[in-house]
Design a protein around this motif. Structure first.
Motif, mmCIF file in Angstrom:
data_model
loop_
_atom_site.group_PDB
_atom_site.id
_atom_site.type_symbol
_atom_site.label_atom_id
_atom_site.label_comp_id
_atom_site.label_asym_id
_atom_site.label_seq_id
_atom_site.Cartn_x
_atom_site.Cartn_y
_atom_site.Cartn_z
ATOM 1 N N TYR A 1 19.267 52.123 -119.076
ATOM 2 C CA TYR A 1 19.123 51.123 -120.127
ATOM 3 C C TYR A 1 20.024 51.570 -121.279
ATOM 4 C CZ TYR A 1 15.065 49.965 -117.310
ATOM 5 O OH TYR A 1 14.240 49.631 -116.257
ATOM 6 N N ARG B 1 10.353 45.049 -118.084
ATOM 7 C CA ARG B 1 10.803 44.888 -116.695
ATOM 8 C C ARG B 1 9.885 45.618 -115.711
ATOM 9 N NH1 ARG B 1 17.382 45.728 -117.037
ATOM 10 N NH2 ARG B 1 17.844 43.920 -118.378
ATOM 11 N N GLU C 1 10.140 48.172 -113.903
ATOM 12 C CA GLU C 1 10.773 48.461 -112.608
ATOM 13 C C GLU C 1 10.915 49.960 -112.358
ATOM 14 O OE1 GLU C 1 14.415 46.341 -113.049
ATOM 15 O OE2 GLU C 1 14.926 47.322 -114.939
ATOM 16 N N THR D 1 12.666 46.850 -123.414
ATOM 17 C CA THR D 1 13.219 46.169 -122.231
ATOM 18 C C THR D 1 12.748 46.862 -120.948
ATOM 19 O OG1 THR D 1 15.174 45.438 -123.441
ATOM 20 C CG2 THR D 1 15.338 45.535 -121.036
#
Length: 398
Positions: A170, A193, A195, A189
């Motif tokens: 990121y 997400r 993830e 972020t």
């Protein structure tokens, strides 16, 4: 007081002056610009601190400058914690520097401590908010600058320890005006997400000004609300930022953060090999024990032929015992029969007749045992040992 009539040597004068200076000036702060900086082979630093109107000689011994995480340069504005002394050999007035920092850092440290105390009071550093780092993450997120040396260190370490793990970067500036907001945005972020299994927030070493973005409140609060486990790895081992206290785990360096997030592949393989060898030994021992037990059982187990032979031997023994028992029984019966026969022989009336006696019967078959059963003229039958005869009773006695 010095006796005005006393004649002092130069050494005595300088020693007295040094003692007076050291006792009169406690440890204090002084600011100025570095000039005439010299780094001696011994590791000691010699320089002057000056302002617009004056300058003073300074020395910072190796035992003190070794603790600095930055290196001063000619013309740097600095703040020094020092004591006044005098170099007796030359009579030079000088300062012995105990600590050195860039000018203006006092304000930064004050702001740092104020925010640290505020966030601690709010509970952002509390242990109950810390999330455990997963032992075997499948995907790792990294918040840092794509050009940072820290990123290369992390990626190199991850490839060495666990090349199969996935990495998501990121990107964000980690230094300069406005970088704190961008760092916080990158953390949010990654959190949105969802993830990654763990998030590393990192950058390499630098001055306190270089690392200051990680002392900003916006970054601290972004880490605090992040639902992913966060590892803070900012600067060197001696650097502590607000982000370190809020994060779930602080790593002393970015490389250490990579080591915290991944198990060492070689160590895992070695551990797996040890478990496999231990399992093989256990299986071998178990098989050997079972084999020995099987041998023991096989020695106790008889084959069908051996069992039949044992049965035949047992049957022969039973037959022999039965035959012997029957023989003994027949012998006893024979003996009994002989005894009965002897008894019958003794009781047989014909045996008596053979000794000359006769059996007297009336013609009606009544056996005569008493003379009173007869009357003169009665006809009787005489049974002899051989044959029989009839007779008439003429007279009877009493």
């Amino acid at each position: 007081m010095v006796d005005p009539q006393r004649i002092l040597s130069v050494s005595e004068l300088n020693r007295m002056a040094r003692e007076l200076l050291e006792t009169s000036f406690p440890l204090f702060w002084i600011s100025g610009e570095i000039s005439n900086l010299t780094r001696a082979a011994s590791g000691h630093w010699y320089f002057s601190l000056k302002d617009q109107g004056a300058q003073v000689r300074c020395v910072m011994f190796r035992s003190r400058n070794a603790y600095l995480d930055w290196s001063p340069r000619e013309g740097d504005k600095v703040e020094a914690r020092a004591v006044v002394t005098l170099y007796e050999a030359r009579g030079d007035f000088q300062l012995t520097i105990e600590f050195l920092q860039r000018a203006g850092l006092g304000n930064l440290f004050e702001a740092y401590e104020k925010l640290k105390n505020q966030l601690a009071a709010e509970g952002l550093f509390a242990a109950e908010h810390k999330i455990a780092i997963p032992a075997h993450p499948r995907q790792i997120g990294i918040v840092t600058s794509p050009d940072a040396a820290a990123l290369r260190d992390v990626l190199t370490t991850l490839r060495r320890r666990m090349p199969a793990v996935n990495v998501i970067i990121y990107p964000t500036p980690v230094q300069g005006k406005g970088a704190a907001k961008l760092i916080a945005d990158a953390i949010r972020t990654a959190d949105q997400r969802a993830e990654c299994d763990v998030l590393i927030v990192c950058r390499g070493g630098g001055s306190i000004e270089d690392l200051w973005q990680f002392n900003e409140e916006i970054v601290a609060r972004a880490i605090h609300v992040c639902t992913l486990p966060v590892i803070s790895a900012v600067g060197h081992e001696t650097d502590f930022t607000i982000a370190d206290f809020v994060a779930d785990v602080r790593a002393p360096t970015p490389t250490a953060a990579a080591e915290l997030t991944t198990p060492d592949r070689s160590s895992l393989l070695n551990t797996l090999l040890q478990h496999r060898n231990r399992l093989a030994r256990s299986m071998q021992n178990l098989l050997q024990q079972r084999s020995q037990h099987l041998d023991y059982l096989s020695r106790r187990l008889l084959s069908p032929m051996q069992q039949a032979e044992h049965k035949r031997q047992h049957l022969s023994q039973l037959r022999l015992r039965l035959t012997q028992a029957m023989a003994r029984q027949l012998q006893r019966q024979h003996q009994h029969l002989q005894a009965v026969q002897q008894s019958l022989a003794h009781l047989n009336p014909r045996a008596v007749l053979q000794r000359g006696y006769a059996l007297v019967e009336k013609l009606n078959g009544e056996l005569v045992q008493d003379s009173n059963q007869l009357a003169p003229g009665d006809q009787v039958k005489l049974t002899l040992s051989k044959g029989s005869a009839q007779a008439e009773i003429r007279d009877k006695g009493t």
